[in-house]
Design an enzyme around this catalytic site. Structure first.
Site, PDB file in Angstrom:
ATOM      1  N   SER A 198      12.628  -8.372   5.165  1.00  0.00           N
ATOM      2  CA  SER A 198      11.706  -9.505   5.063  1.00  0.00           C
ATOM      3  C   SER A 198      11.221  -9.727   3.635  1.00  0.00           C
ATOM      4  CB  SER A 198      10.509  -9.323   6.002  1.00  0.00           C
ATOM      5  OG  SER A 198       9.886  -8.079   5.800  1.00  0.00           O
ATOM      6  N   HIS A 201       5.681  -9.030   1.606  1.00  0.00           N
ATOM      7  CA  HIS A 201       6.086 -10.415   1.840  1.00  0.00           C
ATOM      8  C   HIS A 201       5.664 -11.321   0.682  1.00  0.00           C
ATOM      9  CE1 HIS A 201       6.316  -9.811   6.503  1.00  0.00           C
ATOM     10  NE2 HIS A 201       7.185  -9.080   5.827  1.00  0.00           N
TER      11      HIS A 201
END
Length: 223
Positions: free
Chosen positions: A123, A175
């Protein structure tokens, strides 16, 4: 032979390569004791702050190829398949590979500074691909197609970041770090057939290097 090579080059082979690598790694982890086993995760290169501080620098890259459980792998793989296809076709194969690795690195570096937990997953790189797309949206605002897709991605990212804040255990720092790294990396490498300001590209490279150096120092000297 030349026709076959051209057909191969027209495919997003780098996206498929990353999917293949993380699929094979997941299989190996399963055979080694399970991808949710913390010992297996550490052995395969998950992000562990103390080990990075001890000199295992590869853990700033290897976590992007590991996943914790089948659901984690499937969700990230589907996302990579769809966004990777688009980004690779826009930037080209080698720029895409560089962006993917830079994004994963910057996300794991941010996690090294702000998240003390063991972490793994692609991610960080995925958010970097979204960041690369936003570079295109901001640089080429007159392109209505890019702007429309950018708005959709913006909503997706906003929802994901809200989810990150609300759900314990999600690596929000990774992220955000990947998103910013992808934006800066895309500005540096540019895109074929579209001119980007040389000043902007140099500035983005300097910001990336200074931020990476500062984050490394902060991670190695926690308060």
């Amino acid at each position: 032979m030349q026709r076959t090579w051209r057909q191969f080059q027209a495919q997003p082979w780098a996206t498929y390569l990353f999917l293949l690598i993380q699929g094979l790694v997941y299989l190996l982890m399963t055979l080694a004791g399970g991808s949710e086993n913390s010992i297996v995760l550490v052995d395969f290169g998950a992000k562990v702050n103390d080990l990075i501080a001890a000199g295992q620098w590869w853990r700033l890259l290897t976590p992007m190829f590991l996943h914790i459980g089948l659901t984690h792998l499937v969700i990230n793989s589907v996302t990579i398949y769809f966004i990777g296809n688009q980004i690779e076709m826009l930037f080209g194969h080698w720029r895409f590979i560089l962006l993917y690795l830079l994004s994963g690195f910057s996300g794991n570096l941010a996690s090294f500074v702000f998240n003390t937990n063991l972490s793994a997953g692609s991610s960080t790189a995925i958010f970097g691909l979204f960041g690369a797309f936003f570079m295109l949206v901001t640089e080429f605002r007159e392109n209505t197609a890019l702007r429309a897709v950018g708005q959709q991605f913006g909503l997706f990212i906003l929802l994901n970041l809200v989810f990150d804040v609300m759900m314990p255990g999600v690596d929000l720092a990774g992220h955000v770090g990947g998103l910013l790294g992808g934006f800066l990396g895309a500005t540096v490498v540019g895109i074929p057939n579209m001119r980007l300001s040389v000043v902007k590209r140099i500035a983005a490279a300097l910001i990336f290097m200074i931020a990476a150096g500062a984050f490394l120092w902060l991670g190695l000297n926690p308060r």
